[in-house]
Design a protein around this motif. Structure first.
Motif, PDB file in Angstrom:
ATOM      1  N   LEU A   1     -90.539 -92.233 -34.384  1.00  0.00           N
ATOM      2  CA  LEU A   1     -89.658 -91.379 -33.559  1.00  0.00           C
ATOM      3  C   LEU A   1     -88.351 -91.184 -33.667  1.00  0.00           C
ATOM      4  O   LEU A   1     -87.584 -92.229 -34.132  1.00  0.00           O
ATOM      5  N   ALA A   2     -87.722 -89.879 -33.390  1.00  0.00           N
ATOM      6  CA  ALA A   2     -86.349 -89.634 -33.554  1.00  0.00           C
ATOM      7  C   ALA A   2     -85.857 -89.054 -32.244  1.00  0.00           C
ATOM      8  O   ALA A   2     -86.150 -87.781 -32.015  1.00  0.00           O
ATOM      9  N   LEU A   3     -85.532 -90.095 -31.373  1.00  0.00           N
ATOM     10  CA  LEU A   3     -85.369 -89.362 -29.870  1.00  0.00           C
ATOM     11  C   LEU A   3     -83.755 -89.800 -29.493  1.00  0.00           C
ATOM     12  O   LEU A   3     -83.314 -90.617 -29.972  1.00  0.00           O
ATOM     13  N   THR A   4     -83.455 -88.898 -28.667  1.00  0.00           N
ATOM     14  CA  THR A   4     -82.206 -89.459 -27.785  1.00  0.00           C
ATOM     15  C   THR A   4     -82.691 -89.080 -26.352  1.00  0.00           C
ATOM     16  O   THR A   4     -83.470 -88.393 -25.912  1.00  0.00           O
ATOM     17  N   TYR A   5     -81.739 -89.815 -25.684  1.00  0.00           N
ATOM     18  CA  TYR A   5     -82.267 -89.710 -24.194  1.00  0.00           C
ATOM     19  C   TYR A   5     -81.130 -89.047 -23.211  1.00  0.00           C
ATOM     20  O   TYR A   5     -79.825 -88.930 -23.647  1.00  0.00           O
ATOM     21  N   PHE A   6     -81.409 -88.618 -22.062  1.00  0.00           N
ATOM     22  CA  PHE A   6     -80.619 -87.682 -21.233  1.00  0.00           C
ATOM     23  C   PHE A   6     -81.156 -88.123 -19.839  1.00  0.00           C
ATOM     24  O   PHE A   6     -82.203 -88.321 -19.646  1.00  0.00           O
ATOM     25  N   ASN A   7     -80.279 -87.805 -18.920  1.00  0.00           N
ATOM     26  CA  ASN A   7     -80.618 -87.943 -17.588  1.00  0.00           C
ATOM     27  C   ASN A   7     -80.695 -86.517 -16.535  1.00  0.00           C
ATOM     28  O   ASN A   7     -79.909 -85.511 -17.031  1.00  0.00           O
ATOM     29  N   LEU A   8     -81.836 -86.568 -16.042  1.00  0.00           N
ATOM     30  CA  LEU A   8     -81.947 -85.327 -15.000  1.00  0.00           C
ATOM     31  C   LEU A   8     -81.595 -85.724 -13.444  1.00  0.00           C
ATOM     32  O   LEU A   8     -82.011 -86.879 -13.178  1.00  0.00           O
ATOM     33  N   VAL A   9     -80.651 -85.024 -12.841  1.00  0.00           N
ATOM     34  CA  VAL A   9     -80.053 -85.626 -11.755  1.00  0.00           C
ATOM     35  C   VAL A   9     -80.278 -84.532 -10.475  1.00  0.00           C
ATOM     36  O   VAL A   9     -80.096 -83.407 -10.768  1.00  0.00           O
ATOM     37  N   PHE A  10     -80.923 -84.997  -9.483  1.00  0.00           N
ATOM     38  CA  PHE A  10     -81.200 -84.038  -8.215  1.00  0.00           C
ATOM     39  C   PHE A  10     -80.664 -84.888  -6.975  1.00  0.00           C
ATOM     40  O   PHE A  10     -80.198 -85.927  -6.747  1.00  0.00           O
ATOM     41  N   SER A  11     -80.644 -83.891  -5.960  1.00  0.00           N
ATOM     42  CA  SER A  11     -80.180 -84.371  -4.781  1.00  0.00           C
ATOM     43  C   SER A  11     -81.272 -85.236  -4.200  1.00  0.00           C
ATOM     44  O   SER A  11     -82.554 -84.891  -4.382  1.00  0.00           O
ATOM     45  N   SER A  12     -80.902 -86.245  -3.452  1.00  0.00           N
ATOM     46  CA  SER A  12     -81.787 -87.448  -3.014  1.00  0.00           C
ATOM     47  C   SER A  12     -82.751 -87.031  -1.762  1.00  0.00           C
ATOM     48  O   SER A  12     -83.757 -87.608  -1.518  1.00  0.00           O
ATOM     49  N   PHE A  13     -82.239 -85.887  -0.992  1.00  0.00           N
ATOM     50  CA  PHE A  13     -83.022 -85.771   0.285  1.00  0.00           C
ATOM     51  C   PHE A  13     -84.267 -84.936  -0.181  1.00  0.00           C
ATOM     52  O   PHE A  13     -84.339 -84.082  -1.083  1.00  0.00           O
ATOM     53  N   PRO A  14     -85.393 -84.959   0.427  1.00  0.00           N
ATOM     54  CA  PRO A  14     -86.605 -84.315   0.102  1.00  0.00           C
ATOM     55  C   PRO A  14     -86.679 -83.132   0.288  1.00  0.00           C
ATOM     56  O   PRO A  14     -86.161 -82.481   1.158  1.00  0.00           O
ATOM     57  N   PRO A  15     -87.267 -82.328  -0.739  1.00  0.00           N
ATOM     58  CA  PRO A  15     -87.432 -80.834  -0.329  1.00  0.00           C
ATOM     59  C   PRO A  15     -88.252 -80.593   0.488  1.00  0.00           C
ATOM     60  O   PRO A  15     -89.317 -81.397   1.250  1.00  0.00           O
ATOM     61  N   SER A  16     -87.865 -79.613   1.565  1.00  0.00           N
ATOM     62  CA  SER A  16     -88.346 -79.224   2.804  1.00  0.00           C
ATOM     63  C   SER A  16     -89.548 -78.310   2.648  1.00  0.00           C
ATOM     64  O   SER A  16     -90.029 -78.010   3.866  1.00  0.00           O
ATOM     65  N   SER A  17     -89.523 -77.645   1.556  1.00  0.00           N
ATOM     66  CA  SER A  17     -90.718 -76.486   1.665  1.00  0.00           C
ATOM     67  C   SER A  17     -91.257 -76.334  -0.173  1.00  0.00           C
ATOM     68  O   SER A  17     -90.528 -77.107  -0.872  1.00  0.00           O
ATOM     69  N   HIS A  18     -92.245 -75.708  -0.122  1.00  0.00           N
ATOM     70  CA  HIS A  18     -92.399 -75.504  -1.609  1.00  0.00           C
ATOM     71  C   HIS A  18     -91.656 -74.728  -2.617  1.00  0.00           C
ATOM     72  O   HIS A  18     -91.374 -75.175  -3.450  1.00  0.00           O
ATOM     73  N   ARG A  19     -90.795 -73.774  -1.741  1.00  0.00           N
ATOM     74  CA  ARG A  19     -89.748 -73.087  -2.219  1.00  0.00           C
ATOM     75  C   ARG A  19     -88.793 -74.017  -2.650  1.00  0.00           C
ATOM     76  O   ARG A  19     -88.160 -73.925  -3.841  1.00  0.00           O
ATOM     77  N   ALA A  20     -88.343 -75.036  -1.873  1.00  0.00           N
ATOM     78  CA  ALA A  20     -87.359 -75.690  -2.221  1.00  0.00           C
ATOM     79  C   ALA A  20     -87.559 -76.860  -3.325  1.00  0.00           C
ATOM     80  O   ALA A  20     -86.841 -77.074  -4.240  1.00  0.00           O
ATOM     81  N   PHE A  21     -88.976 -77.152  -3.445  1.00  0.00           N
ATOM     82  CA  PHE A  21     -89.483 -77.918  -4.694  1.00  0.00           C
ATOM     83  C   PHE A  21     -89.388 -77.153  -5.965  1.00  0.00           C
ATOM     84  O   PHE A  21     -88.819 -77.804  -6.889  1.00  0.00           O
ATOM     85  N   TRP A  22     -89.754 -76.033  -6.044  1.00  0.00           N
ATOM     86  CA  TRP A  22     -89.622 -75.391  -7.118  1.00  0.00           C
ATOM     87  C   TRP A  22     -88.331 -74.918  -7.682  1.00  0.00           C
ATOM     88  O   TRP A  22     -87.870 -74.790  -8.720  1.00  0.00           O
ATOM     89  N   LEU A  23     -87.536 -74.837  -6.782  1.00  0.00           N
ATOM     90  CA  LEU A  23     -85.937 -74.710  -6.847  1.00  0.00           C
ATOM     91  C   LEU A  23     -85.512 -75.796  -7.538  1.00  0.00           C
ATOM     92  O   LEU A  23     -84.442 -75.939  -8.578  1.00  0.00           O
ATOM     93  N   ARG A  24     -85.911 -76.889  -7.277  1.00  0.00           N
ATOM     94  CA  ARG A  24     -85.433 -78.178  -7.788  1.00  0.00           C
ATOM     95  C   ARG A  24     -86.104 -78.285  -9.283  1.00  0.00           C
ATOM     96  O   ARG A  24     -85.438 -78.785 -10.121  1.00  0.00           O
ATOM     97  N   ALA A  25     -87.357 -77.883  -9.352  1.00  0.00           N
ATOM     98  CA  ALA A  25     -88.012 -77.605 -10.873  1.00  0.00           C
ATOM     99  C   ALA A  25     -87.157 -76.929 -11.870  1.00  0.00           C
ATOM    100  O   ALA A  25     -86.978 -77.150 -12.865  1.00  0.00           O
ATOM    101  N   LYS A  26     -86.663 -75.656 -11.153  1.00  0.00           N
ATOM    102  CA  LYS A  26     -86.071 -74.891 -11.820  1.00  0.00           C
ATOM    103  C   LYS A  26     -84.518 -75.598 -12.341  1.00  0.00           C
ATOM    104  O   LYS A  26     -83.962 -75.283 -13.468  1.00  0.00           O
ATOM    105  N   SER A  27     -83.932 -76.275 -11.384  1.00  0.00           N
ATOM    106  CA  SER A  27     -82.829 -77.194 -11.679  1.00  0.00           C
ATOM    107  C   SER A  27     -82.982 -78.184 -13.022  1.00  0.00           C
ATOM    108  O   SER A  27     -82.428 -78.294 -13.775  1.00  0.00           O
ATOM    109  N   ALA A  28     -84.499 -78.664 -12.984  1.00  0.00           N
ATOM    110  CA  ALA A  28     -84.600 -79.638 -14.108  1.00  0.00           C
ATOM    111  C   ALA A  28     -84.767 -78.740 -15.551  1.00  0.00           C
ATOM    112  O   ALA A  28     -84.346 -79.326 -16.498  1.00  0.00           O
ATOM    113  N   LYS A  29     -85.193 -77.474 -15.318  1.00  0.00           N
ATOM    114  CA  LYS A  29     -85.384 -76.900 -16.538  1.00  0.00           C
ATOM    115  C   LYS A  29     -83.872 -76.249 -17.026  1.00  0.00           C
ATOM    116  O   LYS A  29     -83.695 -76.392 -18.322  1.00  0.00           O
ATOM    117  N   THR A  30     -83.151 -75.870 -15.991  1.00  0.00           N
ATOM    118  CA  THR A  30     -81.585 -75.557 -16.570  1.00  0.00           C
ATOM    119  C   THR A  30     -80.977 -76.752 -17.173  1.00  0.00           C
ATOM    120  O   THR A  30     -80.282 -76.472 -18.040  1.00  0.00           O
TER     121      THR A  30
END
Length: 216
Positions: free
Chosen positions: A48-77
């Motif tokens: 394997l030829a890998l390097t590592y990095f961190n994904l950082v999110f707010s710790s409060f739970p998403p309150s809706s499906h929309r908030a969940f997908w916004l967090r998913a978009k943050s991971a992609k960004t």
């Protein structure tokens, strides 16, 4: 203490309720840097030829499906920013040197973090936040492109069992597609967790989350 954060499936292992608003949640994952290497005369998938990095999110739970997908978009960004960074190769080499030194148990340089003063209140600002990742995430991709069925005419390939390498007390979630199906595999250090069923609960709620967000 296990605090259950219900956005269908999110569990985090945290010491207190205040932890949820005081610090961020961090998940580590890896990038394949093989495309940045010189072609090997004997290509193989065993190394394997890998390097590592961190994904950082707010710790409060998403309150809706929309908030969940916004967090998913943050991971992609965040992932896109790392993958396309002009410093990716240099960062990879530096991290490889540091990891090799730690593996050889070489003395690490001592970094003195200065204490900062809040100019408004006159109080000292809190020190560095905890930096322990809660979970490792490995998105392996589509393994149908790796294991070509035409190369195994005498066999009928049903699934692929992946392997993991993780530190003591760690949790690693591997995700891939194969045979037109989505596969999730969870690896964890059985000596790193109690016998109260936390991991089993996490796995159960993860399945609920996949069904809620990806299937239904």
């Amino acid at each position: 203490m296990l605090l259950k954060i219900r956005c269908s499936f999110l569990y985090f292992f945290v010491p207190s309720q205040n932890f949820l608003t005081d610090v961020y949640s961090m998940i580590y994952t890896a990038i394949n840097v093989r495309p940045h290497l010189a072609p090997s005369p004997d290509p193989t998938y065993w190394f394997l030829a890998l390097t590592y990095f961190n994904l950082v999110f707010s710790s409060f739970p998403p309150s809706s499906h929309r908030a969940f997908w916004l967090r998913a978009k943050s991971a992609k960004t965040q992932t896109h920013a790392v993958v396309h960074s002009p410093l990716l190769v240099h960062r990879t080499l530096e991290m490889a040197s540091e990891r090799a030194a730690r593996a050889r148990k070489e003395p690490q340089p001592v970094v003195n973090v200065p204490k900062l003063l809040n100019t408004t209140t006159g109080n000292l600002l809190p020190g560095p936040a905890p930096s322990a990742a809660l979970l490792g995430l490995s998105l392996i991709g589509n393994l149908d492109t790796t294991y070509d069925r035409r190369a195994y005419p005498a066999f009928s390939l049903k699934d692929v069992t992946t392997a993991s390498r993780q530190k003591a007390g760690g949790i690693l979630l591997l995700v891939h597609t194969f045979g037109g199906r989505l596969w999730l595999q969870l690896f964890y250090d059985t000596e790193g967790f109690g016998s109260d069923g936390e991991i089993e609960q996490f796995w159960h709620e993860l399945g609920n989350g996949v069904e809620e967000f990806l299937i239904v």
